[in-house]
Design a protein around this motif. Structure first.
Motif, PDB file in Angstrom:
ATOM      1  N   PRO A 157       0.237   0.691 -15.868  1.00  0.00           N
ATOM      2  CA  PRO A 157      -0.580   1.464 -16.816  1.00  0.00           C
ATOM      3  C   PRO A 157      -1.343   2.563 -16.098  1.00  0.00           C
ATOM      4  O   PRO A 157      -1.393   2.617 -14.871  1.00  0.00           O
ATOM      5  CB  PRO A 157      -1.530   0.404 -17.391  1.00  0.00           C
ATOM      6  CG  PRO A 157      -1.660  -0.609 -16.308  1.00  0.00           C
ATOM      7  CD  PRO A 157      -0.307  -0.664 -15.646  1.00  0.00           C
ATOM      8  N   THR A 158      -1.972   3.446 -16.876  1.00  0.00           N
ATOM      9  CA  THR A 158      -2.605   4.634 -16.314  1.00  0.00           C
ATOM     10  C   THR A 158      -3.624   4.302 -15.236  1.00  0.00           C
ATOM     11  O   THR A 158      -3.676   4.955 -14.193  1.00  0.00           O
ATOM     12  CB  THR A 158      -3.279   5.454 -17.429  1.00  0.00           C
ATOM     13  OG1 THR A 158      -2.287   5.830 -18.392  1.00  0.00           O
ATOM     14  CG2 THR A 158      -3.920   6.708 -16.876  1.00  0.00           C
ATOM     15  N   LYS A 159      -4.440   3.277 -15.428  1.00  0.00           N
ATOM     16  CA  LYS A 159      -5.491   2.988 -14.452  1.00  0.00           C
ATOM     17  C   LYS A 159      -4.935   2.439 -13.140  1.00  0.00           C
ATOM     18  O   LYS A 159      -5.643   2.411 -12.127  1.00  0.00           O
ATOM     19  CB  LYS A 159      -6.521   2.016 -15.033  1.00  0.00           C
ATOM     20  CG  LYS A 159      -6.068   0.570 -15.141  1.00  0.00           C
ATOM     21  CD  LYS A 159      -7.241  -0.307 -15.535  1.00  0.00           C
ATOM     22  CE  LYS A 159      -6.851  -1.782 -15.587  1.00  0.00           C
ATOM     23  NZ  LYS A 159      -8.020  -2.632 -15.892  1.00  0.00           N
ATOM     24  N   LEU A 160      -3.653   2.014 -13.135  1.00  0.00           N
ATOM     25  CA  LEU A 160      -3.021   1.465 -11.932  1.00  0.00           C
ATOM     26  C   LEU A 160      -1.796   2.251 -11.500  1.00  0.00           C
ATOM     27  O   LEU A 160      -1.162   1.900 -10.503  1.00  0.00           O
ATOM     28  CB  LEU A 160      -2.587   0.015 -12.177  1.00  0.00           C
ATOM     29  CG  LEU A 160      -3.666  -1.055 -12.228  1.00  0.00           C
ATOM     30  CD1 LEU A 160      -3.073  -2.382 -12.671  1.00  0.00           C
ATOM     31  CD2 LEU A 160      -4.321  -1.205 -10.870  1.00  0.00           C
ATOM     32  N   ARG A 161      -1.458   3.296 -12.226  1.00  0.00           N
ATOM     33  CA  ARG A 161      -0.167   3.964 -12.002  1.00  0.00           C
ATOM     34  C   ARG A 161      -0.061   4.533 -10.582  1.00  0.00           C
ATOM     35  O   ARG A 161       0.933   4.301  -9.891  1.00  0.00           O
ATOM     36  CB  ARG A 161       0.022   5.062 -13.047  1.00  0.00           C
ATOM     37  CG  ARG A 161       1.415   5.707 -13.001  1.00  0.00           C
ATOM     38  CD  ARG A 161       1.706   6.442 -14.298  1.00  0.00           C
ATOM     39  NE  ARG A 161       1.885   5.502 -15.393  1.00  0.00           N
ATOM     40  CZ  ARG A 161       1.165   5.520 -16.519  1.00  0.00           C
ATOM     41  NH1 ARG A 161       0.225   6.430 -16.693  1.00  0.00           N
ATOM     42  NH2 ARG A 161       1.385   4.624 -17.455  1.00  0.00           N
ATOM     43  N   ALA A 162      -1.050   5.261 -10.153  1.00  0.00           N
ATOM     44  CA  ALA A 162      -0.993   5.822  -8.798  1.00  0.00           C
ATOM     45  C   ALA A 162      -1.234   4.749  -7.744  1.00  0.00           C
ATOM     46  O   ALA A 162      -0.627   4.777  -6.669  1.00  0.00           O
ATOM     47  CB  ALA A 162      -2.018   6.949  -8.652  1.00  0.00           C
ATOM     48  N   THR A 163      -2.100   3.784  -8.045  1.00  0.00           N
ATOM     49  CA  THR A 163      -2.339   2.690  -7.103  1.00  0.00           C
ATOM     50  C   THR A 163      -1.065   1.886  -6.878  1.00  0.00           C
ATOM     51  O   THR A 163      -0.704   1.565  -5.742  1.00  0.00           O
ATOM     52  CB  THR A 163      -3.458   1.762  -7.627  1.00  0.00           C
ATOM     53  OG1 THR A 163      -4.662   2.515  -7.771  1.00  0.00           O
ATOM     54  CG2 THR A 163      -3.703   0.609  -6.668  1.00  0.00           C
ATOM     55  N   GLY A 164      -0.367   1.542  -7.981  1.00  0.00           N
ATOM     56  CA  GLY A 164       0.891   0.806  -7.852  1.00  0.00           C
ATOM     57  C   GLY A 164       1.941   1.613  -7.116  1.00  0.00           C
ATOM     58  O   GLY A 164       2.654   1.097  -6.246  1.00  0.00           O
ATOM     59  N   GLY A 165       2.043   2.895  -7.448  1.00  0.00           N
ATOM     60  CA  GLY A 165       2.987   3.765  -6.750  1.00  0.00           C
ATOM     61  C   GLY A 165       2.605   3.939  -5.295  1.00  0.00           C
ATOM     62  O   GLY A 165       3.467   3.994  -4.407  1.00  0.00           O
ATOM     63  N   GLY A 166       1.297   4.026  -5.021  1.00  0.00           N
ATOM     64  CA  GLY A 166       0.829   4.179  -3.651  1.00  0.00           C
ATOM     65  C   GLY A 166       1.119   2.967  -2.803  1.00  0.00           C
ATOM     66  O   GLY A 166       1.534   3.082  -1.642  1.00  0.00           O
ATOM     67  N   PHE A 167       0.916   1.764  -3.386  1.00  0.00           N
ATOM     68  CA  PHE A 167       1.218   0.551  -2.617  1.00  0.00           C
ATOM     69  C   PHE A 167       2.707   0.459  -2.331  1.00  0.00           C
ATOM     70  O   PHE A 167       3.111   0.148  -1.201  1.00  0.00           O
ATOM     71  CB  PHE A 167       0.775  -0.699  -3.382  1.00  0.00           C
ATOM     72  CG  PHE A 167       1.157  -1.971  -2.680  1.00  0.00           C
ATOM     73  CD1 PHE A 167       0.410  -2.419  -1.605  1.00  0.00           C
ATOM     74  CD2 PHE A 167       2.270  -2.690  -3.073  1.00  0.00           C
ATOM     75  CE1 PHE A 167       0.770  -3.583  -0.924  1.00  0.00           C
ATOM     76  CE2 PHE A 167       2.646  -3.838  -2.400  1.00  0.00           C
ATOM     77  CZ  PHE A 167       1.887  -4.295  -1.324  1.00  0.00           C
ATOM     78  N   ALA A 168       3.538   0.728  -3.343  1.00  0.00           N
ATOM     79  CA  ALA A 168       4.986   0.659  -3.145  1.00  0.00           C
ATOM     80  C   ALA A 168       5.440   1.651  -2.086  1.00  0.00           C
ATOM     81  O   ALA A 168       6.229   1.320  -1.191  1.00  0.00           O
ATOM     82  CB  ALA A 168       5.708   0.916  -4.465  1.00  0.00           C
ATOM     83  N   ALA A 169       4.933   2.894  -2.166  1.00  0.00           N
ATOM     84  CA  ALA A 169       5.315   3.918  -1.186  1.00  0.00           C
ATOM     85  C   ALA A 169       4.807   3.565   0.208  1.00  0.00           C
ATOM     86  O   ALA A 169       5.508   3.757   1.209  1.00  0.00           O
ATOM     87  CB  ALA A 169       4.775   5.277  -1.619  1.00  0.00           C
ATOM     88  N   SER A 170       3.587   3.030   0.288  1.00  0.00           N
ATOM     89  CA  SER A 170       3.018   2.646   1.582  1.00  0.00           C
ATOM     90  C   SER A 170       3.829   1.522   2.222  1.00  0.00           C
ATOM     91  O   SER A 170       4.151   1.567   3.415  1.00  0.00           O
ATOM     92  CB  SER A 170       1.560   2.206   1.387  1.00  0.00           C
ATOM     93  OG  SER A 170       0.994   1.785   2.600  1.00  0.00           O
ATOM     94  N   PHE A 171       4.164   0.514   1.434  1.00  0.00           N
ATOM     95  CA  PHE A 171       4.967  -0.599   1.936  1.00  0.00           C
ATOM     96  C   PHE A 171       6.341  -0.104   2.374  1.00  0.00           C
ATOM     97  O   PHE A 171       6.883  -0.533   3.399  1.00  0.00           O
ATOM     98  CB  PHE A 171       5.099  -1.659   0.846  1.00  0.00           C
ATOM     99  CG  PHE A 171       5.621  -2.978   1.340  1.00  0.00           C
ATOM    100  CD1 PHE A 171       4.918  -3.719   2.273  1.00  0.00           C
ATOM    101  CD2 PHE A 171       6.811  -3.490   0.863  1.00  0.00           C
ATOM    102  CE1 PHE A 171       5.392  -4.941   2.729  1.00  0.00           C
ATOM    103  CE2 PHE A 171       7.307  -4.702   1.310  1.00  0.00           C
ATOM    104  CZ  PHE A 171       6.588  -5.439   2.245  1.00  0.00           C
ATOM    105  N   ALA A 172       6.886   0.835   1.603  1.00  0.00           N
ATOM    106  CA  ALA A 172       8.182   1.410   1.961  1.00  0.00           C
ATOM    107  C   ALA A 172       8.107   2.138   3.291  1.00  0.00           C
ATOM    108  O   ALA A 172       9.011   2.031   4.138  1.00  0.00           O
ATOM    109  CB  ALA A 172       8.639   2.375   0.864  1.00  0.00           C
ATOM    110  N   LYS A 173       7.024   2.892   3.493  1.00  0.00           N
ATOM    111  CA  LYS A 173       6.911   3.656   4.726  1.00  0.00           C
ATOM    112  C   LYS A 173       6.673   2.755   5.939  1.00  0.00           C
ATOM    113  O   LYS A 173       6.980   3.146   7.070  1.00  0.00           O
ATOM    114  CB  LYS A 173       5.789   4.693   4.604  1.00  0.00           C
ATOM    115  CG  LYS A 173       6.044   5.749   3.526  1.00  0.00           C
ATOM    116  CD  LYS A 173       7.380   6.451   3.725  1.00  0.00           C
ATOM    117  CE  LYS A 173       7.660   7.481   2.646  1.00  0.00           C
ATOM    118  NZ  LYS A 173       8.139   6.904   1.388  1.00  0.00           N
ATOM    119  N   ILE A 174       6.133   1.558   5.722  1.00  0.00           N
ATOM    120  CA  ILE A 174       6.053   0.594   6.818  1.00  0.00           C
ATOM    121  C   ILE A 174       7.473   0.238   7.265  1.00  0.00           C
ATOM    122  O   ILE A 174       7.778   0.204   8.461  1.00  0.00           O
ATOM    123  CB  ILE A 174       5.287  -0.674   6.388  1.00  0.00           C
ATOM    124  CG1 ILE A 174       3.813  -0.347   6.173  1.00  0.00           C
ATOM    125  CG2 ILE A 174       5.434  -1.776   7.444  1.00  0.00           C
ATOM    126  CD1 ILE A 174       3.008  -1.497   5.599  1.00  0.00           C
TER     127      ILE A 174
END
Length: 475
Positions: A399-416
């Protein structure tokens, strides 16, 4: 449903049902600018590495550090950028991250030693990392419902455009500057588009959905009125009806804690897990395409470093054209079949592509056609599948309040994952050879395929609110 909620729902429906206008394309293009720079910087450092190694006389360990600096920075940037975009707004983060990229690429190009080069490459990565979750959230929240999947896929497709441009520019510079200093000119070129994007982004509006989530409904109405000026009166009446609310009501259980709560756990595993294994393969193969090509196809070509680097840059550029072809297929196919099916199909193709290269090495093949065929299959299926869908899924599932946070965690984990792969690849190549690297990449793609099959969540045919509402069954 309260009058406030009903008014916000009607404003959201106006956003979803709006026709594509010039403002939509401007928002999309400036969002895609970050992915262009991502592809450009990653590919450029791949071409530049042999020259950097020669100039600074660095060992395989430090080579791995420089190669992985961007993605290590992206770990920090994605994690922090996602939270910031949900807290202070998409537009502000869009401007801040491009300011950082602009400064850092200029500093990299004039670095007098490998230590400062490493530091500023890290800062470039932070900026790029911040951009990923912000761009996916921003595009998904502005685009009309019928165009959302296609425009999200088109946003990440510009990563391949950046790679193709990097190969053309890198080849041109190597042809004209017969010196190890040529890498500085390749990096310096990035400054110009970064500065242009920075200036233009400063004029973008804030996301209306984010404003509504924060209770700033009047401001949201003003943004929506820019998209639908013919309905401005109706829109502002709805915005006034929605009124203003205290944004603290939206802060309960927000942030990374909720990503691992029972309603969201499956989504988090799907988005972060699939992206993690995809990025090991994508960044590993993408960054080291010139190196791998030299080992498989051009090891006997020419006597000089520049000569071999030019051949590898040309070959990698040809291969990266198929990166763009894969993205174009994804733009066409993902809205038809849905991101989960295309992600599974893409991972399967990546496995086969790597196994083709393994077979070439095992049987002692000498045909460069087979080498290029394996790379092309890998690149096409990767980009029509997981390299597009891993960017899209967090934007659609949270949802909107978590959209960037969820995307940020996924991208961060991916970059690890990408950092681990890139850091160890030079050592693995030196100790165990190219075949081992290819088998590892095939294994990562296979795990990504299994995660997608087991945890896949259907989003095709659902609105942004339906797909991201955990009270609505999504399977």
């Amino acid at each position: 449903m309260t009058s406030h909620d009903n008014s916000q729902k009607q404003l959201t429906e106006l956003l979803d049902n709006a026709p594509m206008r010039r403002i939509h394309y401007r928002i999309w293009l400036l969002s895609a600018g970050g992915t262009i720079l991502d592809g450009f910087t990653i590919f450029t450092i791949g071409i530049a590495l042999p020259l950097i190694i020669t100039q600074f006389q660095i060992d395989p360990f430090f080579t791995g550090m420089i190669a992985s600096a961007i993605v290590l920075g992206a770990v920090v940037g994605s994690y922090s950028g996602g939270v910031l975009a949900d807290r202070i707004g998409r537009r502000k983060v869009f401007v801040y991250d491009m300011m950082l990229i602009t400064f850092a690429v200029a500093a990299v190009s004039v670095s007098p030693d490998p230590y400062l080069l490493l530091l500023f490459q890290f800062f470039v990565g932070i900026g790029i990392g911040m951009d990923f979750p912000t761009a996916s959230a921003y595009v998904s929240e502005f685009m009309p419902a019928v165009k959302r999947s296609r425009m999200l896929a088109a946003t990440i497709a510009f990563q391949a455009v950046g790679m193709v441009l990097a190969s053309i520019i890198g080849f041109t510079i190597l042809e004209r500057i017969d010196s190890v200093e040529a890498w500085r000119y390749m990096v310096a070129v990035t400054f110009i588009p970064a500065l242009i994007i920075l200036v233009l982004r400063s004029f973008l509006p804030e996301s209306a959905r984010w404003l509504m989530m924060k209770g700033r409904n009047i401001e949201a109405g003003e943004v929506i009125s820019k998209i639908l000026p013919e309905k401005a009166g109706e829109i502002m009446k709805l915005a006034e009806s929605a009124g203003s609310t205290d944004d603290k009501i939206n802060e309960s259980r927000s942030g990374y804690e909720i990503l691992f709560s029972k309603p969201y756990l499956k989504r988090t595993v799907l988005t972060a897990g699939g992206w993690f294994f995809m990025d090991i393969a994508t960044y590993g193969i993408g960054l080291f395409t010139p190196v791998i090509l030299t080992a498989l196809a051009f090891s006997e070509a020419g006597e000089g470093l520049i000569s071999r680097d030019i051949l590898s840059a040309e070959g990698a550029g040809i291969i990266d054209i198929f990166l763009l072809a894969g993205f174009l297929l994804g733009i066409w196919l993902i809205p038809r079949f849905g991101p989960v099916k295309m992600q599974a199909f893409g991972f399967a193709g990546m496995v086969i592509g790597m196994l083709v290269l393994v077979l070439h090495e095992v049987i002692g093949g000498t045909s460069n056609i087979i080498v290029f065929a394996g790379f092309i299959l890998f690149n096409i299926t990767m980009n029509m599948g997981p390299n597009s869908t891993t960017f899209m899924l967090p934007a659609e599932l949270y949802p909107t309040k978590l959209r960037a946070t969820g995307g940020g965690f996924a991208a961060s984990f991916a970059k690890i994952g990408a950092s681990i792969g890139i850091f160890f690849l030079p050592g693995v190549k030196a100790a165990l050879g190219i075949t081992t690297i290819l088998l590892i990449m095939a294994g990562c793609a296979l795990v990504g395929f299994l995660i997608t099959i087991i945890f896949g969540i259907r989003t095709k045919g659902k609105s942004l609110e339906e797909a991201s509402d955990y009270h609505t069954p999504v399977n």
